[in-house]
Write a protein that holds these residues in place. Structure first.
Motif, PDB file in Angstrom:
ATOM      1  N   ASP A  36     -12.504   4.144 -16.245  1.00  0.00           N
ATOM      2  CA  ASP A  36     -12.028   3.574 -16.160  1.00  0.00           C
ATOM      3  C   ASP A  36     -11.346   3.373 -15.003  1.00  0.00           C
ATOM      4  OD1 ASP A  36     -12.423   1.878 -18.507  1.00  0.00           O
ATOM      5  OD2 ASP A  36     -10.841   3.446 -19.658  1.00  0.00           O
ATOM      6  N   GLU A  37     -10.873   4.700 -14.410  1.00  0.00           N
ATOM      7  CA  GLU A  37     -10.109   4.665 -13.325  1.00  0.00           C
ATOM      8  C   GLU A  37     -10.725   3.659 -12.121  1.00  0.00           C
ATOM      9  OE1 GLU A  37      -6.979   5.377  -9.612  1.00  0.00           O
ATOM     10  OE2 GLU A  37      -6.913   4.653 -11.881  1.00  0.00           O
ATOM     11  N   PHE A  38     -11.876   4.099 -12.145  1.00  0.00           N
ATOM     12  CA  PHE A  38     -12.977   4.692 -10.934  1.00  0.00           C
ATOM     13  C   PHE A  38     -14.103   2.959 -11.313  1.00  0.00           C
ATOM     14  CE2 PHE A  38     -11.718   8.242  -9.877  1.00  0.00           C
ATOM     15  CZ  PHE A  38     -10.965   8.305  -9.024  1.00  0.00           C
ATOM     16  N   ASP A  39     -14.228   1.788 -10.927  1.00  0.00           N
ATOM     17  CA  ASP A  39     -14.904   0.590 -11.228  1.00  0.00           C
ATOM     18  C   ASP A  39     -15.917  -0.267 -10.076  1.00  0.00           C
ATOM     19  OD1 ASP A  39     -12.897  -0.132  -9.093  1.00  0.00           O
ATOM     20  OD2 ASP A  39     -11.531  -1.414 -10.502  1.00  0.00           O
ATOM     21  N   GLU A  40     -16.464  -0.683  -9.770  1.00  0.00           N
ATOM     22  CA  GLU A  40     -16.644  -1.485  -9.839  1.00  0.00           C
ATOM     23  C   GLU A  40     -16.307  -1.933  -8.398  1.00  0.00           C
ATOM     24  OE1 GLU A  40     -15.330  -5.415 -11.380  1.00  0.00           O
ATOM     25  OE2 GLU A  40     -15.938  -2.909 -11.965  1.00  0.00           O
ATOM     26  N   HIS A  41     -15.335  -1.594  -7.656  1.00  0.00           N
ATOM     27  CA  HIS A  41     -14.628  -2.077  -5.798  1.00  0.00           C
ATOM     28  C   HIS A  41     -14.442  -0.918  -5.895  1.00  0.00           C
ATOM     29  CE1 HIS A  41     -14.122  -5.930  -7.961  1.00  0.00           C
ATOM     30  NE2 HIS A  41     -13.703  -5.365  -8.375  1.00  0.00           N
ATOM     31  N   ASP A  42     -14.425   0.877  -6.306  1.00  0.00           N
ATOM     32  CA  ASP A  42     -15.161   1.468  -5.324  1.00  0.00           C
ATOM     33  C   ASP A  42     -16.324   1.352  -4.663  1.00  0.00           C
ATOM     34  OD1 ASP A  42     -12.239   2.850  -6.035  1.00  0.00           O
ATOM     35  OD2 ASP A  42     -12.415   2.673  -8.428  1.00  0.00           O
ATOM     36  N   VAL A  71      -6.677 -10.371   0.019  1.00  0.00           N
ATOM     37  CA  VAL A  71      -7.231  -9.301  -0.470  1.00  0.00           C
ATOM     38  C   VAL A  71      -6.582  -8.982  -2.019  1.00  0.00           C
ATOM     39  CG1 VAL A  71      -7.874  -8.559   1.362  1.00  0.00           C
ATOM     40  CG2 VAL A  71      -5.854  -7.881   0.975  1.00  0.00           C
ATOM     41  N   LEU A  72      -7.549  -7.721  -2.564  1.00  0.00           N
ATOM     42  CA  LEU A  72      -6.287  -7.157  -3.524  1.00  0.00           C
ATOM     43  C   LEU A  72      -6.085  -5.525  -3.466  1.00  0.00           C
ATOM     44  CD1 LEU A  72      -5.699  -7.937  -6.698  1.00  0.00           C
ATOM     45  CD2 LEU A  72      -7.459  -6.565  -7.484  1.00  0.00           C
ATOM     46  N   LEU A  73      -5.128  -5.844  -3.396  1.00  0.00           N
ATOM     47  CA  LEU A  73      -4.829  -4.351  -3.213  1.00  0.00           C
ATOM     48  C   LEU A  73      -4.128  -3.673  -4.296  1.00  0.00           C
ATOM     49  CD1 LEU A  73      -3.365  -2.228  -0.869  1.00  0.00           C
ATOM     50  CD2 LEU A  73      -0.897  -3.177  -0.928  1.00  0.00           C
ATOM     51  N   GLY A  74      -4.812  -2.051  -4.912  1.00  0.00           N
ATOM     52  CA  GLY A  74      -4.191  -2.345  -5.500  1.00  0.00           C
ATOM     53  C   GLY A  74      -4.725   0.265  -5.845  1.00  0.00           C
ATOM     54  N   ARG A  75      -4.190   0.633  -7.139  1.00  0.00           N
ATOM     55  CA  ARG A  75      -4.577   1.642  -6.523  1.00  0.00           C
ATOM     56  C   ARG A  75      -3.376   2.449  -5.518  1.00  0.00           C
ATOM     57  NH1 ARG A  75      -7.418  -0.349 -10.880  1.00  0.00           N
ATOM     58  NH2 ARG A  75      -9.350   0.547 -11.193  1.00  0.00           N
ATOM     59  N   VAL A  76      -2.184   2.134  -6.219  1.00  0.00           N
ATOM     60  CA  VAL A  76      -1.482   2.753  -5.099  1.00  0.00           C
ATOM     61  C   VAL A  76      -1.066   3.910  -6.199  1.00  0.00           C
ATOM     62  CG1 VAL A  76       1.096   2.670  -4.353  1.00  0.00           C
ATOM     63  CG2 VAL A  76      -1.211   0.443  -4.290  1.00  0.00           C
ATOM     64  N   VAL A  77      -1.070   5.368  -5.775  1.00  0.00           N
ATOM     65  CA  VAL A  77      -0.584   6.753  -6.611  1.00  0.00           C
ATOM     66  C   VAL A  77      -0.391   7.651  -5.368  1.00  0.00           C
ATOM     67  CG1 VAL A  77      -0.729   8.099  -8.028  1.00  0.00           C
ATOM     68  CG2 VAL A  77      -2.565   5.980  -7.994  1.00  0.00           C
ATOM     69  N   VAL A  78       0.958   8.183  -6.068  1.00  0.00           N
ATOM     70  CA  VAL A  78       1.812   8.912  -5.262  1.00  0.00           C
ATOM     71  C   VAL A  78       1.827   9.792  -6.464  1.00  0.00           C
ATOM     72  CG1 VAL A  78       4.008   9.616  -3.991  1.00  0.00           C
ATOM     73  CG2 VAL A  78       2.726   7.540  -3.872  1.00  0.00           C
ATOM     74  N   LEU A  79       1.499  11.227  -6.180  1.00  0.00           N
ATOM     75  CA  LEU A  79       1.785  12.503  -6.668  1.00  0.00           C
ATOM     76  C   LEU A  79       2.775  12.902  -7.390  1.00  0.00           C
ATOM     77  CD1 LEU A  79      -0.532  15.224  -5.675  1.00  0.00           C
ATOM     78  CD2 LEU A  79      -1.447  12.981  -7.081  1.00  0.00           C
ATOM     79  N   PRO A  80       3.391  12.249  -8.791  1.00  0.00           N
ATOM     80  CA  PRO A  80       4.356  12.869  -9.288  1.00  0.00           C
ATOM     81  C   PRO A  80       5.931  13.755  -7.903  1.00  0.00           C
ATOM     82  CG  PRO A  80       2.769  13.288 -11.345  1.00  0.00           C
ATOM     83  CD  PRO A  80       1.983  13.303  -9.415  1.00  0.00           C
ATOM     84  N   GLU A  81       4.845  14.993  -7.759  1.00  0.00           N
ATOM     85  CA  GLU A  81       6.283  15.606  -6.690  1.00  0.00           C
ATOM     86  C   GLU A  81       6.544  15.064  -5.913  1.00  0.00           C
ATOM     87  OE1 GLU A  81       1.982  17.988  -6.576  1.00  0.00           O
ATOM     88  OE2 GLU A  81       3.007  16.169  -8.151  1.00  0.00           O
TER      89      GLU A  81
END
Length: 147
Positions: A36-42, A71-81
């Motif tokens: 689910d995390e890695f889709d056809e847009h990767d 464009v679609l901007l997404g998968r914005v992730v910052v590690l918790p720490e």
């Protein structure tokens, strides 16, 4: 003291860094399957921004073309720490700069409801008040004109 480096992922090792952040931040933390995390847009058509802390990937986002000007901007992730260090803003601002350079005029984001205020501070506005589901998250569509 953290030594952060913001970069556009142009090489495979850099894209692997973006994937690493997503695996740690979404797959492990939120139990989202890799499928689910890695889709056809990767892949080669998408663009990735990563932030390194002394060579260690700690934040990322990706964007891809929806149309000639959007464009679609997404998968914005910052590690918790690393949250609370304004890295989310930094990764988005670098993506916006690159998006503008590529000639796009509009950015769309499907924001988790809990992050709407964060994106509003960066100039995004809700497209409507409809809440949509993305995995187990409640999300809202947001937009920003950059031309």
């Amino acid at each position: 003291m953290n030594k952060f480096e913001v970069m556009r992922a142009g090489e495979e090792w850099q894209r692997a860094g973006a994937y690493s952040v997503r695996i740690q931040g979404m797959n492990r933390q939120h139990h989202i399957s890799l499928r689910d995390e890695f889709d056809e847009h990767d892949g080669d058509e998408s663009k990735y921004i990563i932030i390194l802390d002394d060579e260690y990937p700690v934040a990322t986002c990706r964007f891809y073309e929806l149309s000639e000007k959007r464009v679609l901007l997404g998968r914005v992730v910052v590690l918790p720490e690393y949250r609370g260090k304004r890295l989310g803003s930094r990764v988005i601002k670098e993506a916006e700069k690159w998006i503008r350079e590529l000639g796009y005029g509009e950015i769309r984001i499907d924001s988790r409801v809990v992050a709407v205020g964060f994106y509003e501070k960066l100039g995004y506005t809700k497209m409507d008040n409809e809440v949509i589901k993305s995995w187990s998250f409640d999300c809202m569509r947001m937009i920003k004109r950059i031309d």
